[in-house]
Design an enzyme around this catalytic site. Structure first.
Site, PDB file in Angstrom:
ATOM      1  N   HIS A  17       0.840  -1.210   0.000  1.00 58.58           N
ATOM      2  CA  HIS A  17       0.000   0.000   0.000  1.00 58.58           C
ATOM      3  C   HIS A  17       0.875   1.260   0.000  1.00 58.58           C
ATOM      4  O   HIS A  17       0.632   2.205  -0.743  1.00 58.58           O
ATOM      5  CB  HIS A  17      -0.875   0.061   1.263  1.00 58.58           C
ATOM      6  N   LYS A  41     -15.555  -6.844   6.300  1.00 58.94           N
ATOM      7  CA  LYS A  41     -15.684  -8.027   7.160  1.00 58.94           C
ATOM      8  C   LYS A  41     -15.228  -7.558   8.539  1.00 58.94           C
ATOM      9  O   LYS A  41     -15.042  -6.378   8.758  1.00 58.94           O
ATOM     10  CB  LYS A  41     -14.776  -9.146   6.660  1.00 58.94           C
ATOM     11  N   ARG A  90      -2.380  -5.956  -8.444  1.00 62.91           N
ATOM     12  CA  ARG A  90      -1.456  -7.061  -8.184  1.00 62.91           C
ATOM     13  C   ARG A  90      -1.606  -8.137  -9.252  1.00 62.91           C
ATOM     14  O   ARG A  90      -2.544  -8.106 -10.046  1.00 62.91           O
ATOM     15  CB  ARG A  90      -1.734  -7.661  -6.800  1.00 62.91           C
ATOM     16  N   SER A 128      -3.091  -7.650   2.888  1.00 68.64           N
ATOM     17  CA  SER A 128      -3.248  -7.541   4.347  1.00 68.64           C
ATOM     18  C   SER A 128      -3.600  -8.898   4.932  1.00 68.64           C
ATOM     19  O   SER A 128      -3.140  -9.241   6.023  1.00 68.64           O
ATOM     20  CB  SER A 128      -4.337  -6.523   4.690  1.00 68.64           C
TER      21      SER A 128
HETATM   22  P1  ADP Z   1      -5.916  -5.974   0.749  1.00 72.82           P
HETATM   23  O1  ADP Z   1      -6.728  -6.194   1.984  1.00 72.82           O
HETATM   24  O2  ADP Z   1      -6.200  -6.956  -0.352  1.00 72.82           O
HETATM   25  O3  ADP Z   1      -4.436  -5.841   1.001  1.00 72.82           O
HETATM   26  P2  ADP Z   1      -7.088  -3.265   0.439  1.00 72.82           P
HETATM   27  O4  ADP Z   1      -8.545  -3.255   0.281  1.00 72.82           O
HETATM   28  O5  ADP Z   1      -6.577  -2.684   1.700  1.00 72.82           O
HETATM   29  O6  ADP Z   1      -6.437  -4.659   0.113  1.00 72.82           O
HETATM   30  O7  ADP Z   1      -6.376  -2.563  -0.812  1.00 72.82           O
HETATM   31  C1  ADP Z   1      -6.550  -1.253  -1.192  1.00 72.82           C
HETATM   32  C2  ADP Z   1      -5.907  -1.033  -2.531  1.00 72.82           C
HETATM   33  O8  ADP Z   1      -4.524  -1.334  -2.455  1.00 72.82           O
HETATM   34  C3  ADP Z   1      -6.446  -1.891  -3.675  1.00 72.82           C
HETATM   35  O9  ADP Z   1      -6.404  -1.107  -4.843  1.00 72.82           O
HETATM   36  C4  ADP Z   1      -5.441  -3.014  -3.772  1.00 72.82           C
HETATM   37  O10 ADP Z   1      -5.393  -3.556  -5.062  1.00 72.82           O
HETATM   38  C5  ADP Z   1      -4.170  -2.268  -3.452  1.00 72.82           C
HETATM   39  N1  ADP Z   1      -3.140  -3.126  -2.899  1.00 72.82           N
HETATM   40  C6  ADP Z   1      -3.238  -3.967  -1.858  1.00 72.82           C
HETATM   41  N2  ADP Z   1      -2.068  -4.618  -1.641  1.00 72.82           N
HETATM   42  C7  ADP Z   1      -1.209  -4.163  -2.602  1.00 72.82           C
HETATM   43  C8  ADP Z   1       0.148  -4.476  -2.957  1.00 72.82           C
HETATM   44  N3  ADP Z   1       0.830  -5.396  -2.295  1.00 72.82           N
HETATM   45  N4  ADP Z   1       0.709  -3.816  -3.987  1.00 72.82           N
HETATM   46  C9  ADP Z   1      -0.019  -2.901  -4.684  1.00 72.82           C
HETATM   47  N5  ADP Z   1      -1.299  -2.587  -4.422  1.00 72.82           N
HETATM   48  C10 ADP Z   1      -1.888  -3.195  -3.402  1.00 72.82           C
END
Ligand code: ADP
Length: 168
Positions: A17, A41, A90, A128
């Site tokens: 992120h 969730k 991703r 995450s």
């Molecule tokens: P997650 O729970 O799957 O990590 P989030 O809902 O918090 O995801 O993700 C927010 C945004 O950040 C989404 O656009 C997601 O594709 C992007 N994102 C999540 N992890 C990564 C990563 N490792 N690299 C790049 N973008 C990411």
């Protein structure tokens, strides 16, 4: 002034992120990292905790602010004058879902565009939920979690492990 919004659940914020936030902050005058609370969730960290974590890890980025919203992202963008939604893309998993969401958001707010930044190779498979899974089993997360939130994360993991042990 070009303002972008970067939405997500950030439970917790990972280096994947953070990499997207840093790159977006170079592309836009202002970036709002917005914790979306509507379709959640059961999160590991409360909304306030996640906002605080995001503030700590983005302190070095003067044009990044942190907010939260319970509602439609397209509506939030309109209210805050954002021209672009920034998303991280991703390997594999994100494309179909993100494509659909981009269509919906554009329909709801035709002035709004979605911009996809491809994940850095070392974060391509990082999420995450993977971090939570690895953390639960005591893996070293120093490559995946920002150092500013490591202690808080480890403490929460310990608490969860203790709660599970205490269960009959
Ligand atoms: P997650 O729970 O799957 O990590 P989030 O809902 O918090 O995801 O993700 C927010 C945004 O950040 C989404 O656009 C997601 O594709 C992007 N994102 C999540 N992890 C990564 C990563 N490792 N690299 C790049 N973008 C990411």
């Amino acid at each position: 002034m070009k303002i972008a919004v970067y939405p997500g659940s950030f439970d917790p914020v990972t280096n994947g992120h953070l990499n997207i936030i840093e790159r977006a902050s170079r592309l836009f005058d202002q970036v709002i990292v917005c914790v979306m609370v509507n379709c959640e969730k059961k999160p590991l960290f409360s909304l306030e905790e996640r906002k605080n974590q995001l503030r700590r890890v983005t302190r070095h980025l003067a044009n990044v602010t942190v907010d939260a919203y319970d509602g439609l992202l397209a509506e939030y963008a309109r209210e805050r004058g954002c021209c672009t939604i920034v998303k991280g893309l991703r390997a594999g998993s994100d494309f179909e879902k993100e494509f659909q969401m981009a269509m919906v958001n554009r329909k709801l707010n035709p002035d709004l565009d979605s911009l996809f930044l491809t994940a850095e190779h070392q974060y391509m498979y990082l999420s995450s939920s993977a971090v939570k899974e690895m953390g639960y089993y005591g893996a070293d997360l120093s490559d995946f979690l920002p150092s500013q939130i490591m202690d808080e994360f480890e403490e929460r993991m310990k608490k969860i492990a203790n709660m599970k042990e205490a269960q009959p």
